[in-house]
Design a protein around this motif. Structure first.
Motif, PDB file in Angstrom:
ATOM      1  N   VAL A  11       0.770  -1.167   0.022  1.00 24.67           N
ATOM      2  CA  VAL A  11       0.162   0.136   0.256  1.00 24.67           C
ATOM      3  C   VAL A  11       0.936   1.104  -0.091  1.00 24.67           C
ATOM      4  CG1 VAL A  11      -1.625   1.265   1.387  1.00 24.67           C
ATOM      5  CG2 VAL A  11      -1.971  -1.303   1.027  1.00 24.67           C
ATOM      6  N   ARG A  12       1.972   1.380   0.757  1.00 21.85           N
ATOM      7  CA  ARG A  12       2.806   2.356   0.744  1.00 21.85           C
ATOM      8  C   ARG A  12       3.329   2.827  -0.371  1.00 21.85           C
ATOM      9  NH1 ARG A  12       5.848   1.896   6.567  1.00 21.85           N
ATOM     10  NH2 ARG A  12       4.152   1.949   7.922  1.00 21.85           N
ATOM     11  N   ILE A  13       3.911   1.610  -1.215  1.00 23.15           N
ATOM     12  CA  ILE A  13       4.529   1.683  -2.287  1.00 23.15           C
ATOM     13  C   ILE A  13       3.565   2.277  -3.431  1.00 23.15           C
ATOM     14  CG2 ILE A  13       5.725   0.530  -4.274  1.00 23.15           C
ATOM     15  CD1 ILE A  13       7.175  -1.261  -2.005  1.00 23.15           C
ATOM     16  N   LEU A  14       2.451   1.593  -3.255  1.00 20.37           N
ATOM     17  CA  LEU A  14       1.483   1.867  -4.542  1.00 20.37           C
ATOM     18  C   LEU A  14       1.069   3.550  -4.288  1.00 20.37           C
ATOM     19  CD1 LEU A  14      -0.731   1.236  -6.622  1.00 20.37           C
ATOM     20  CD2 LEU A  14      -2.150   0.673  -5.098  1.00 20.37           C
ATOM     21  N   ALA A  15       0.911   4.037  -3.126  1.00 22.40           N
ATOM     22  CA  ALA A  15       0.584   5.444  -2.673  1.00 22.40           C
ATOM     23  C   ALA A  15       1.793   6.194  -3.171  1.00 22.40           C
ATOM     24  CB  ALA A  15       0.409   5.633  -1.380  1.00 22.40           C
ATOM     25  N   ALA A  16       2.973   5.839  -2.950  1.00 21.05           N
ATOM     26  CA  ALA A  16       4.017   6.679  -3.619  1.00 21.05           C
ATOM     27  C   ALA A  16       4.172   6.677  -4.977  1.00 21.05           C
ATOM     28  CB  ALA A  16       5.370   6.080  -2.776  1.00 21.05           C
ATOM     29  N   SER A  17       3.914   5.588  -5.671  1.00 18.50           N
ATOM     30  CA  SER A  17       3.818   5.679  -7.219  1.00 18.50           C
ATOM     31  C   SER A  17       2.626   6.638  -7.799  1.00 18.50           C
ATOM     32  CB  SER A  17       3.475   4.261  -7.527  1.00 18.50           C
ATOM     33  OG  SER A  17       4.748   3.498  -6.934  1.00 18.50           O
ATOM     34  N   LEU A  18       1.737   6.509  -6.807  1.00 20.31           N
ATOM     35  CA  LEU A  18       0.397   7.369  -7.394  1.00 20.31           C
ATOM     36  C   LEU A  18       0.705   8.773  -7.197  1.00 20.31           C
ATOM     37  CD1 LEU A  18      -2.784   5.269  -6.121  1.00 20.31           C
ATOM     38  CD2 LEU A  18      -1.892   5.605  -8.436  1.00 20.31           C
ATOM     39  N   MET A  19       1.475   9.114  -5.955  1.00 24.77           N
ATOM     40  CA  MET A  19       1.897  10.424  -5.984  1.00 24.77           C
ATOM     41  C   MET A  19       2.712  10.912  -7.015  1.00 24.77           C
ATOM     42  SD  MET A  19       2.193  10.226  -1.674  1.00 24.77           S
ATOM     43  CE  MET A  19       3.095  12.014  -1.617  1.00 24.77           C
ATOM     44  N   LEU A  20       3.785  10.266  -7.281  1.00 25.90           N
ATOM     45  CA  LEU A  20       4.593  10.535  -8.351  1.00 25.90           C
ATOM     46  C   LEU A  20       3.869  10.698  -9.552  1.00 25.90           C
ATOM     47  CD1 LEU A  20       7.821   8.470  -7.569  1.00 25.90           C
ATOM     48  CD2 LEU A  20       7.481  10.815  -7.136  1.00 25.90           C
ATOM     49  N   ALA A  21       3.015   9.770 -10.193  1.00 24.47           N
ATOM     50  CA  ALA A  21       2.352   9.764 -11.304  1.00 24.47           C
ATOM     51  C   ALA A  21       1.563  10.759 -11.264  1.00 24.47           C
ATOM     52  CB  ALA A  21       1.522   8.503 -11.305  1.00 24.47           C
ATOM     53  N   ALA A  22       0.705  11.288 -10.281  1.00 23.98           N
ATOM     54  CA  ALA A  22      -0.133  12.608 -10.142  1.00 23.98           C
ATOM     55  C   ALA A  22       0.656  13.837 -10.605  1.00 23.98           C
ATOM     56  CB  ALA A  22      -0.716  12.714  -8.841  1.00 23.98           C
ATOM     57  N   VAL A  56       8.441   8.255   1.833  1.00 24.27           N
ATOM     58  CA  VAL A  56       7.555   7.093   1.991  1.00 24.27           C
ATOM     59  C   VAL A  56       8.611   5.970   1.444  1.00 24.27           C
ATOM     60  CG1 VAL A  56       5.623   5.706   1.255  1.00 24.27           C
ATOM     61  CG2 VAL A  56       5.566   8.127   1.748  1.00 24.27           C
ATOM     62  N   ILE A  57       9.229   5.893   0.451  1.00 23.18           N
ATOM     63  CA  ILE A  57       9.948   4.592  -0.226  1.00 23.18           C
ATOM     64  C   ILE A  57      11.076   4.557   1.036  1.00 23.18           C
ATOM     65  CG2 ILE A  57      11.395   3.836  -2.056  1.00 23.18           C
ATOM     66  CD1 ILE A  57       9.328   5.314  -3.827  1.00 23.18           C
ATOM     67  N   THR A  58      11.947   5.595   1.321  1.00 22.27           N
ATOM     68  CA  THR A  58      13.029   5.337   2.293  1.00 22.27           C
ATOM     69  C   THR A  58      12.512   4.710   3.491  1.00 22.27           C
ATOM     70  OG1 THR A  58      14.006   7.249   1.302  1.00 22.27           O
ATOM     71  CG2 THR A  58      14.881   6.451   3.407  1.00 22.27           C
ATOM     72  N   ASP A  59      11.326   5.082   4.251  1.00 29.69           N
ATOM     73  CA  ASP A  59      10.664   4.624   5.406  1.00 29.69           C
ATOM     74  C   ASP A  59      10.666   3.169   5.173  1.00 29.69           C
ATOM     75  OD1 ASP A  59      11.191   7.083   6.751  1.00 29.69           O
ATOM     76  OD2 ASP A  59       9.108   7.685   6.520  1.00 29.69           O
ATOM     77  N   GLU A  60       9.984   2.829   3.969  1.00 26.30           N
ATOM     78  CA  GLU A  60       9.719   1.318   3.615  1.00 26.30           C
ATOM     79  C   GLU A  60      10.835   0.498   3.641  1.00 26.30           C
ATOM     80  OE1 GLU A  60       7.352  -1.849   3.077  1.00 26.30           O
ATOM     81  OE2 GLU A  60       6.639   0.439   3.720  1.00 26.30           O
ATOM     82  N   VAL A  61      11.733   1.030   2.981  1.00 30.67           N
ATOM     83  CA  VAL A  61      13.017   0.257   2.872  1.00 30.67           C
ATOM     84  C   VAL A  61      13.674   0.093   4.281  1.00 30.67           C
ATOM     85  CG1 VAL A  61      15.595   0.382   1.968  1.00 30.67           C
ATOM     86  CG2 VAL A  61      13.451   1.051   0.468  1.00 30.67           C
ATOM     87  N   LEU A  62      13.765   1.109   4.836  1.00 31.32           N
ATOM     88  CA  LEU A  62      14.270   1.194   6.356  1.00 31.32           C
ATOM     89  C   LEU A  62      13.428   0.015   7.059  1.00 31.32           C
ATOM     90  CD1 LEU A  62      15.230   4.884   7.033  1.00 31.32           C
ATOM     91  CD2 LEU A  62      16.747   2.923   6.445  1.00 31.32           C
ATOM     92  N   THR A  63      12.055   0.224   6.851  1.00 30.56           N
ATOM     93  CA  THR A  63      11.320  -0.763   7.782  1.00 30.56           C
ATOM     94  C   THR A  63      11.500  -2.204   7.298  1.00 30.56           C
ATOM     95  OG1 THR A  63       9.623   0.979   8.177  1.00 30.56           O
ATOM     96  CG2 THR A  63       8.838  -1.339   8.456  1.00 30.56           C
ATOM     97  N   THR A  64      11.674  -2.340   5.946  1.00 32.00           N
ATOM     98  CA  THR A  64      11.889  -3.655   5.482  1.00 32.00           C
ATOM     99  C   THR A  64      13.257  -4.228   5.998  1.00 32.00           C
ATOM    100  OG1 THR A  64      10.601  -3.085   3.470  1.00 32.00           O
ATOM    101  CG2 THR A  64      12.036  -5.037   3.421  1.00 32.00           C
ATOM    102  N   ARG A  65      14.374  -3.465   5.861  1.00 30.61           N
ATOM    103  CA  ARG A  65      15.396  -3.861   6.469  1.00 30.61           C
ATOM    104  C   ARG A  65      15.611  -4.331   7.991  1.00 30.61           C
ATOM    105  NH1 ARG A  65      20.407  -0.394   4.373  1.00 30.61           N
ATOM    106  NH2 ARG A  65      21.584  -1.771   5.461  1.00 30.61           N
ATOM    107  N   ARG A  66      14.892  -3.207   8.842  1.00 32.33           N
ATOM    108  CA  ARG A  66      14.826  -3.532  10.289  1.00 32.33           C
ATOM    109  C   ARG A  66      13.982  -4.822  10.453  1.00 32.33           C
ATOM    110  NH1 ARG A  66      14.235   2.218  10.744  1.00 32.33           N
ATOM    111  NH2 ARG A  66      11.999   1.886  10.451  1.00 32.33           N
ATOM    112  N   ALA A  67      13.015  -5.122   9.760  1.00 32.08           N
ATOM    113  CA  ALA A  67      12.227  -6.196   9.790  1.00 32.08           C
ATOM    114  C   ALA A  67      13.024  -7.568   9.466  1.00 32.08           C
ATOM    115  CB  ALA A  67      10.733  -6.216   8.976  1.00 32.08           C
ATOM    116  N   TRP A  68      13.814  -7.264   8.513  1.00 30.51           N
ATOM    117  CA  TRP A  68      14.697  -8.349   8.030  1.00 30.51           C
ATOM    118  C   TRP A  68      15.608  -8.701   8.875  1.00 30.51           C
ATOM    119  CZ3 TRP A  68      19.638  -9.250   6.565  1.00 30.51           C
ATOM    120  CH2 TRP A  68      20.143 -10.121   5.775  1.00 30.51           C
ATOM    121  N   PHE A  69      16.196  -7.857   9.492  1.00 31.51           N
ATOM    122  CA  PHE A  69      17.332  -8.057  10.528  1.00 31.51           C
ATOM    123  C   PHE A  69      16.725  -8.693  12.030  1.00 31.51           C
ATOM    124  CE2 PHE A  69      19.742  -4.194   8.715  1.00 31.51           C
ATOM    125  CZ  PHE A  69      20.480  -5.099   7.977  1.00 31.51           C
TER     126      PHE A  69
END
Length: 206
Positions: A11-22, A56-69
């Motif tokens: 959902v976050r990645i989709l929202a960021a993509s929609l914002m960039l497209a808009a 949003v994308i940076t937060d998502e990447v950091l969150t993903t990395r923290r979850a992975w760790f």
């Protein structure tokens, strides 16, 4: 929990993509309209939307990395716990095996001692039996003719005489020898008495 995190990330990645497209569409409209005010507004909006999307994308990447760790740390901790449990089980098994081995070794030692004691007693019994057999043979050789048949009867067919038989035979032989001695003494006394009686008439004649 993993599915919820993946859904939230999508959902976050989709929202960021929609914002960039808009923002891209808004800039394209501003360029087509050729209005300076609209173009400036579109540019500012595109920058703000781009920064927000990047955040949003940076937060998502950091969150993903923290979850992975975190997942890797949990897996490592689980493996560590499993290793500790297995090590403890191995130590308990080794202690049990060592205890069983110690008990078995002690029992073997006790059995060896019992076996050696039994062998020593058997050797002593054999030596005593041989000694008694030699004594019996001596008594057989020195015995009188009357005791010989009973001796042969007693030991006939007895390959290994028992101590009770030997002692009984020895007592019987001693009793018979004593009886023979007493009979010999009585016979000697009778002979002496007869000689004394025969000497009396001779003394009177003299």
């Amino acid at each position: 929990m993993s599915n919820d995190r993946r859904r939230q990330r999508s959902v976050r990645i989709l929202a960021a993509s929609l914002m960039l497209a808009a923002s891209a569409v808004f800039v394209a409209v501003a360029v087509v309209s050729a209005s300076q005010g609209v173009l400036v507004a579109a540019s500012v909006t595109a920058v703000i939307v781009g920064v927000a999307a990047a955040r949003v994308i940076t937060d998502e990447v950091l969150t993903t990395r923290r979850a992975w760790f975190k997942d890797r740390a949990e897996q490592a901790q689980a493996y560590r716990d499993i290793s500790v449990d297995r090590t403890r089980e191995n130590m308990e098994f080794i202690e049990a095996v060592n205890e069983t081995l110690s008990i078995t070794t002690r029992r073997i030692t006790e059995l060896n001692g019992t076996l050696r004691l039994a062998e020593a007693r058997a050797d002593e019994s054999d030596a005593r039996r041989e000694e008694l057999q030699r004594e019996v043979e001596t008594l057989r050789t020195d015995g009188d003719d009357e005791a010989a048949p009973s001796t042969m009867t007693l030991w006939d067919g007895a390959d290994v005489p028992t101590i009770v038989d030997l002692l009984s035979w020895e007592a019987t032989a001693a009793a018979r020898a004593q009886a023979a001695d007493e009979a010999a003494d009585a016979e000697a006394e009778d002979k002496d008495a007869k000689d004394a009686v025969e000497e009396l008439p001779e003394a009177k004649e003299a």
